[in-house]
Design a protein around this motif. Structure first.
Motif, PDB file in Angstrom:
ATOM      1  N   UNK A   1      -4.209   8.068   8.776  1.00 34.52           N
ATOM      2  CA  UNK A   1      -4.713   6.771   8.314  1.00 34.52           C
ATOM      3  C   UNK A   1      -3.545   5.945   7.784  1.00 34.52           C
ATOM      4  N   UNK A   2      -3.287   4.793   8.392  1.00 32.42           N
ATOM      5  CA  UNK A   2      -2.144   3.980   8.001  1.00 32.42           C
ATOM      6  C   UNK A   2      -2.272   3.460   6.572  1.00 32.42           C
ATOM      7  N   UNK A   3      -3.473   3.365   6.059  1.00 30.17           N
ATOM      8  CA  UNK A   3      -3.643   2.903   4.677  1.00 30.17           C
ATOM      9  C   UNK A   3      -3.186   3.953   3.672  1.00 30.17           C
ATOM     10  N   UNK A   4      -2.964   5.201   4.131  1.00 29.94           N
ATOM     11  CA  UNK A   4      -2.493   6.274   3.257  1.00 29.94           C
ATOM     12  C   UNK A   4      -1.007   6.544   3.432  1.00 29.94           C
ATOM     13  N   UNK A   5      -0.339   5.762   4.265  1.00 27.76           N
ATOM     14  CA  UNK A   5       1.098   5.970   4.471  1.00 27.76           C
ATOM     15  C   UNK A   5       1.859   5.791   3.162  1.00 27.76           C
ATOM     16  N   UNK A   6       2.718   6.746   2.788  1.00 32.02           N
ATOM     17  CA  UNK A   6       3.619   6.508   1.646  1.00 32.02           C
ATOM     18  C   UNK A   6       4.734   5.558   2.046  1.00 32.02           C
TER      19      UNK A   6
ATOM     20  N   UNK B   1       0.832  -1.206   0.000  1.00 31.49           N
ATOM     21  CA  UNK B   1       0.000   0.000   0.000  1.00 31.49           C
ATOM     22  C   UNK B   1       0.865   1.254   0.000  1.00 31.49           C
ATOM     23  N   UNK B   2       2.024   1.193   0.689  1.00 29.07           N
ATOM     24  CA  UNK B   2       2.956   2.309   0.668  1.00 29.07           C
ATOM     25  C   UNK B   2       3.490   2.567  -0.731  1.00 29.07           C
ATOM     26  N   UNK B   3       3.786   1.496  -1.463  1.00 27.27           N
ATOM     27  CA  UNK B   3       4.225   1.623  -2.857  1.00 27.27           C
ATOM     28  C   UNK B   3       3.148   2.304  -3.698  1.00 27.27           C
ATOM     29  N   UNK B   4       1.928   1.845  -3.560  1.00 27.68           N
ATOM     30  CA  UNK B   4       0.826   2.406  -4.352  1.00 27.68           C
ATOM     31  C   UNK B   4       0.630   3.884  -4.036  1.00 27.68           C
TER      32      UNK B   4
ATOM     33  N   UNK C   1       6.179  15.528   5.657  1.00 27.04           N
ATOM     34  CA  UNK C   1       4.796  15.979   5.496  1.00 27.04           C
ATOM     35  C   UNK C   1       3.811  14.863   5.780  1.00 27.04           C
ATOM     36  N   UNK C   2       4.152  13.648   5.365  1.00 26.84           N
ATOM     37  CA  UNK C   2       3.269  12.515   5.636  1.00 26.84           C
ATOM     38  C   UNK C   2       3.165  12.255   7.136  1.00 26.84           C
ATOM     39  N   UNK C   3       4.286  12.387   7.834  1.00 22.07           N
ATOM     40  CA  UNK C   3       4.266  12.193   9.286  1.00 22.07           C
ATOM     41  C   UNK C   3       3.411  13.254   9.970  1.00 22.07           C
TER      42      UNK C   3
ATOM     43  N   UNK D   1       9.521  13.838  -4.177  1.00 17.88           N
ATOM     44  CA  UNK D   1       8.282  13.185  -3.744  1.00 17.88           C
ATOM     45  C   UNK D   1       8.545  11.757  -3.270  1.00 17.88           C
ATOM     46  N   UNK D   2       9.439  11.066  -3.955  1.00 14.55           N
ATOM     47  CA  UNK D   2       9.696   9.673  -3.576  1.00 14.55           C
ATOM     48  C   UNK D   2      10.325   9.588  -2.180  1.00 14.55           C
TER      49      UNK D   2
END
Length: 291
Positions: free
Chosen positions: A219-224, A72-75, A212-214, A206-207
């Motif tokens: 929502x853990x399903x949105x974690x990069x 999910x992080x990859x996606x 910013x994500x932290x 971005x990669x």
């Protein structure tokens, strides 16, 4: 032509020094790769320089690709990179085109205000309040919109656009082309080297982004991917990935698991460099010719 002994010695010394520097630079990457491919027990018992995998095992990679958080992080990261780079290129090219045109009202004062942001910022708290205030918290847009334009990249692209002869754009305008037509059908195709540099800069940014994500993602399903990587490497949270593994084997596999996660997270962005390398130097030189 005969080569003197002194020149042979100079060339030999250069080769030796550059080879040593290349090895020192490449060894950390090779160490991580070899460690990720090593048998956990053999790796932990190994001492000294690691020049090949200690044993051979793909168990760590199997655990990585079976983990839902990694996938999910990859996606999420791919979505952010594609949408983010597209937004970055559009917004940066619009700003650079506007600031590169002669006769634009207040062009220099606007440019000075933009450059001012490179050295002075409002700080973390106003930034956080602004992003949350417009409703971007806990969305992937919080990783895209606040970083839509980089001042440095804007200046680089503006300088490149200024190098295009005015006669080309003026002739298109006389034929009835709008500014958007001139930008997207004339200016950008003539500036592909600098566009490739922008894609590389923004894509890598971005990669690798995680801060910013932290701040904004709950929502853990949105974690990069990089935030998942942080949990594994910094917080040392690998229990979910080792579920069903014996307690004795957990300590062994967890070490090689960390290295395999690094490789999995690094290889895709490294694969981007060969495709953009031929444009990189040319784009940087074009952007550095004029101030």
């Amino acid at each position: 032509m005969r080569t003197s002994i002194g020149r042979k010695g100079f060339i030999g010394a250069n080769v030796a020094i550059l080879s040593l520097l290349s090895f020192i630079t490449a060894y950390p990457v090779l160490y991580v790769l070899f460690a990720s491919l090593s048998n956990p027990a053999d790796f932990l018992s190994h001492q000294g320089v690691l020049l090949k995998p200690a044993g051979f095992s793909l168990a760590a990679y199997k655990l990585v690709f079976e983990n839902r958080m990694i996938m999910s992080g990859y996606l999420n990261t791919i979505i952010v990179v594609v949408a983010g780079v597209t937004t970055n290129i559009i917004m940066t090219s619009l700003g650079a085109y506007f600031l590169s045109r002669k006769g634009v009202l207040w062009r220099n004062p606007i440019m000075m205000m933009i450059v001012f942001t490179m050295f002075f910022g409002g700080g973390l708290v106003p930034y956080y309040l602004t992003v949350t205030g417009i409703g971007l918290q806990n969305t992937l847009l919080a990783l895209i919109i606040p970083t839509a334009v980089s001042t440095f990249n804007l200046i680089l692209m503006r300088t490149s656009f200024m190098g295009i002869p005015d006669e080309i754009t003026e002739s298109a305008t006389m034929d009835g082309a709008s500014h958007l037509t001139v930008l997207f059908k004339i200016v950008l195709p003539l500036s592909m080297p600098v566009v490739a540099v922008m894609v590389l800069y923004y894509g890598v940014g971005h990669w690798n982004a995680w801060f910013n994500a932290m701040l904004f993602i709950r929502d853990r399903s949105l974690y990069p991917l990089q935030l998942v990587l942080r949990e594994i490497l910094v917080v040392n949270n690998v229990d979910a990935m080792l579920a069903g593994t014996d307690s004795f084997d957990k300590g062994l596999v967890s070490e090689t698991l960390k290295y395999s996660v690094i490789i999995v997270a690094t290889v895709p962005i490294l694969a981007l460099y060969p495709f953009l390398q031929k444009y990189f130097v040319k784009g940087m030189m074009i952007g550095a010719l004029k101030g």
